[in-house]
Write a protein that holds these residues in place. Structure first.
Motif, short mmCIF file in Angstrom:
data_model
loop_
_atom_site.label_atom_id
_atom_site.label_comp_id
_atom_site.label_asym_id
_atom_site.label_seq_id
_atom_site.Cartn_x
_atom_site.Cartn_y
_atom_site.Cartn_z
N VAL A 293 -23.33 -34.31 -25.12
CA VAL A 293 -23.30 -33.98 -23.42
C VAL A 293 -22.21 -33.38 -22.85
N LYS A 294 -22.07 -33.41 -21.70
CA LYS A 294 -21.51 -32.42 -20.93
C LYS A 294 -21.55 -33.43 -19.72
N GLU A 295 -20.07 -32.62 -18.80
CA GLU A 295 -19.65 -33.25 -17.63
C GLU A 295 -20.47 -32.61 -16.50
N GLY A 296 -21.27 -33.71 -15.92
CA GLY A 296 -21.90 -33.48 -14.74
C GLY A 296 -23.82 -34.40 -15.13
N GLU A 297 -23.73 -34.28 -16.30
CA GLU A 297 -24.72 -34.87 -17.23
C GLU A 297 -25.32 -36.12 -16.78
N THR A 298 -26.55 -36.42 -16.60
CA THR A 298 -26.75 -37.78 -16.66
C THR A 298 -28.52 -38.06 -17.77
N HIS A 299 -27.70 -39.01 -18.48
CA HIS A 299 -28.07 -39.57 -19.80
C HIS A 299 -29.10 -40.96 -19.52
N LEU A 300 -30.01 -41.17 -20.11
CA LEU A 300 -30.25 -42.90 -20.04
C LEU A 300 -29.80 -43.20 -21.40
N VAL B 128 -30.77 -45.98 -27.23
CA VAL B 128 -32.27 -45.30 -27.12
C VAL B 128 -33.34 -44.93 -27.90
N THR B 129 -35.09 -45.67 -28.08
CA THR B 129 -35.40 -44.93 -28.67
C THR B 129 -35.84 -43.70 -27.43
N ALA B 130 -36.87 -43.43 -28.36
CA ALA B 130 -37.39 -41.73 -28.08
C ALA B 130 -38.49 -42.00 -27.13
N GLN B 131 -39.04 -43.54 -27.25
CA GLN B 131 -39.67 -43.40 -26.26
C GLN B 131 -39.58 -43.96 -25.14
N GLU B 132 -38.26 -44.68 -25.00
CA GLU B 132 -37.63 -44.77 -24.10
C GLU B 132 -37.41 -43.20 -23.75
N MET C 65 -37.83 -39.64 -18.89
CA MET C 65 -37.75 -38.60 -18.59
C MET C 65 -38.89 -38.08 -17.59
N ALA C 66 -40.08 -38.84 -17.73
CA ALA C 66 -41.65 -38.67 -17.40
C ALA C 66 -41.61 -39.24 -16.01
N GLU C 67 -40.22 -40.34 -16.02
CA GLU C 67 -40.29 -41.08 -14.91
C GLU C 67 -39.53 -39.59 -13.33
N ASN C 68 -38.51 -39.18 -14.37
CA ASN C 68 -37.47 -38.58 -12.89
C ASN C 68 -38.44 -37.48 -13.08
N ALA D 128 -41.77 -36.61 -12.51
CA ALA D 128 -42.77 -37.54 -11.56
C ALA D 128 -41.79 -37.69 -9.73
N GLN D 129 -40.37 -37.76 -9.59
CA GLN D 129 -39.77 -38.05 -8.48
C GLN D 129 -38.97 -36.80 -7.80
N GLU D 130 -39.04 -36.04 -8.95
CA GLU D 130 -38.68 -34.52 -8.32
C GLU D 130 -39.69 -33.92 -8.34
N GLU D 131 -41.15 -34.00 -8.97
CA GLU D 131 -41.84 -32.91 -7.81
C GLU D 131 -42.86 -34.00 -6.18
N ALA D 132 -42.87 -35.21 -6.46
CA ALA D 132 -42.73 -36.11 -5.19
C ALA D 132 -41.70 -35.46 -4.32
N THR D 133 -40.61 -35.50 -4.71
CA THR D 133 -39.71 -34.98 -3.56
C THR D 133 -39.62 -33.38 -3.35
N ALA D 134 -39.62 -32.64 -4.49
CA ALA D 134 -39.81 -31.15 -3.86
C ALA D 134 -41.79 -30.82 -3.05
N GLU D 135 -43.08 -31.92 -3.49
CA GLU D 135 -43.59 -31.83 -2.90
C GLU D 135 -43.18 -31.91 -0.88
N ASP D 136 -42.47 -33.75 -1.48
CA ASP D 136 -41.96 -33.34 0.61
C ASP D 136 -41.37 -32.77 1.53
N VAL D 137 -40.92 -32.15 0.05
CA VAL D 137 -39.65 -30.49 1.40
C VAL D 137 -40.58 -29.56 1.55
N ALA D 138 -41.33 -29.09 0.15
CA ALA D 138 -42.43 -28.32 0.91
C ALA D 138 -43.48 -28.86 2.06
N GLU D 139 -44.12 -29.63 2.05
CA GLU D 139 -44.75 -30.20 3.35
C GLU D 139 -43.98 -30.53 4.58
#
Length: 416
Positions: free
Chosen positions: A333-340, A360-364, A369-372, A374-385
């Motif tokens: 791990v490194k300073e500033g990183e966010t982990h589950l 934390v299991t691999a599935q979790e 990561m998939a949820e994050n 999706a959120q980043e993509e939605a944010t990027a789309e909002d910014v693009a619009e």
């Protein structure tokens, strides 16, 4: 005594008027009547004193309403030439008393507080009793010699209504000059107020103050006479890099007195101690085995600390980093990183939370990561619009401007 002797004595009294006062004298008398001519005052002489209505009009409403029959008051002798009465002044007697008190204050060097009621290009006007005093610009602490006239007038205008500590440095009754100095009083006044505040304060007191200055290491808070320091570590329960993240100069805040050093006149304060401690309710929000997001704040030889909410940090021990052997925490791990992370222990009394990455299991991890993503993509789309909409507005404005220019050019051609 014969009638001739009595007549001679009466004529003598009439001629000299026993204890006849002179113009400018101050005499005390008893009010015997208040009528449409003014106020009649018994001065213990053959002639009463008359305070004319013109003099009464110069009194404040409060002073005028306070006058009552049988009251003893001082009066100033204005005129002794009228055969039936002496013309006297209550206003002049009051002014005279103010001059006497002003001279006493000048001689003693005592500091007083005066409210600025006006100003001119030379300085500020402060009343003392019924007198109008003046503070030259050179004796005002906020005005510097190199200041422009415009800035000086702006500063003076802002002073209206402000109370200043001042000393009387000149009293000249003949020229009606009453001069104050704020500079001569400022340092002594501040030391006096600081001493009074330190005598009144106690460790543990909760007080309100205004932030007067900010530094990388904390903020200074004016407590109304002295400044106390709130160290950056005492500004909030969570870690901050600079005071500006939570407060700014001018803010009014509540603080608790941590430490008083009366000898050095230092006051240590805390803002976070009057705020809710997030550890007090940590068990209401978290439980063992709960998954949380944590941002790495510090890396040590034995593990890393991760913040799961402002003010709540947990320890990610080196043994909880991976299922395999870890030689260096920084390899994982490194300073500033966010982990589950998973909560493995909670100790609110000792303000400790144990975290685990390996639990934390691999599935979790995949789902998180998939949820994050999706959120980043939605944010990027909002910014693009938003950007696209802004570009459309700019394009429409450009088209409108071009059309206006063509119209103007056509008009000019027609006129030619």
């Amino acid at each position: 005594m014969s009638s001739e002797d009595a007549q001679f004595l009466q004529e003598l009294l009439d001629q000299h008027d026993y204890e006849l006062p002179k113009v400018g004298d101050i005499r005390k008398g008893i009010i015997v009547a208040i009528n449409n001519q003014g106020v009649i005052v018994d001065l213990g002489l053959k002639r009463d004193g008359l305070v004319p209505l013109t003099d009464l009009s110069k009194l404040s409403d409060e002073d005028r309403d306070a006058l009552a029959v049988n009251d003893e008051i001082p009066v100033f002798i204005l005129n002794t030439e009228k055969p039936d009465s002496l013309i006297v002044s209550i206003n002049m007697a009051m002014l005279n008393q103010d001059w006497i008190e002003a001279e006493a204050l000048m001689n003693s060097g005592e500091i007083i507080e005066g409210e600025v009621i006006g100003y001119n290009k030379g300085g500020a006007i402060i009343p003392y009793g019924r007198l109008r005093g003046f503070v030259p610009a050179s004796h005002l602490s906020d005005l510097t010699p190199g200041m422009s006239d415009r800035k000086r007038q702006q500063k003076l205008a802002k002073m209206r209504g402000e109370k200043l500590p001042v000393k009387i440095i000149e009293v000249d009754r003949r020229r009606r000059r009453l001069v104050f100095s704020q500079r001569d009083a400022q340092k002594e006044w501040e030391e006096k107020r600081k001493s009074e505040l330190l005598d009144k304060l106690n460790e543990g007191d909760v007080v309100t103050g205004r932030i007067s200055g900010s530094r990388d290491f904390g903020v200074f808070v004016d407590l109304g006479g002295a400044d106390g320091l709130v160290h950056i570590s005492e500004l909030a329960w969570h870690r901050i890099d600079h005071p500006r993240e939570v407060v700014k100069v001018g803010d009014e805040i509540e603080v608790v007195v941590l430490k008083l050093d009366r000898k050095s006149q230092r006051i240590s304060l805390s803002r976070k101690r009057v705020l809710p401690n997030p550890w007090d309710s940590v068990e209401e929000r978290y439980e063992v085995n709960q998954l949380v997001e944590g941002t790495v704040t510090r890396i040590l030889d034995y593990g890393a600390f991760a913040e799961i909410e402002p003010g709540i940090e947990g320890l990610l021990h080196v043994s909880q980093l991976s299922r395999t052997n870890v030689e260096s925490v920084a390899d994982v791990v490194k300073e500033g990183e966010t982990h589950l992370l998973r909560i493995v222990s909670i100790d609110p009394r000792r303000q400790r939370i144990g975290l685990s990455l390996k639990a934390v299991t691999a599935q979790e991890q995949i789902e998180w990561m998939a949820e994050n993503m999706a959120q980043e993509e939605a944010t990027a789309e909002d910014v693009a619009e938003t950007t696209e909409a802004e570009e459309e507005i700019v394009d429409e404005a450009a088209v409108a401007a071009a059309a206006a220019a063509v119209a103007v050019e056509a008009t000019v051609v027609e006129e030619e």
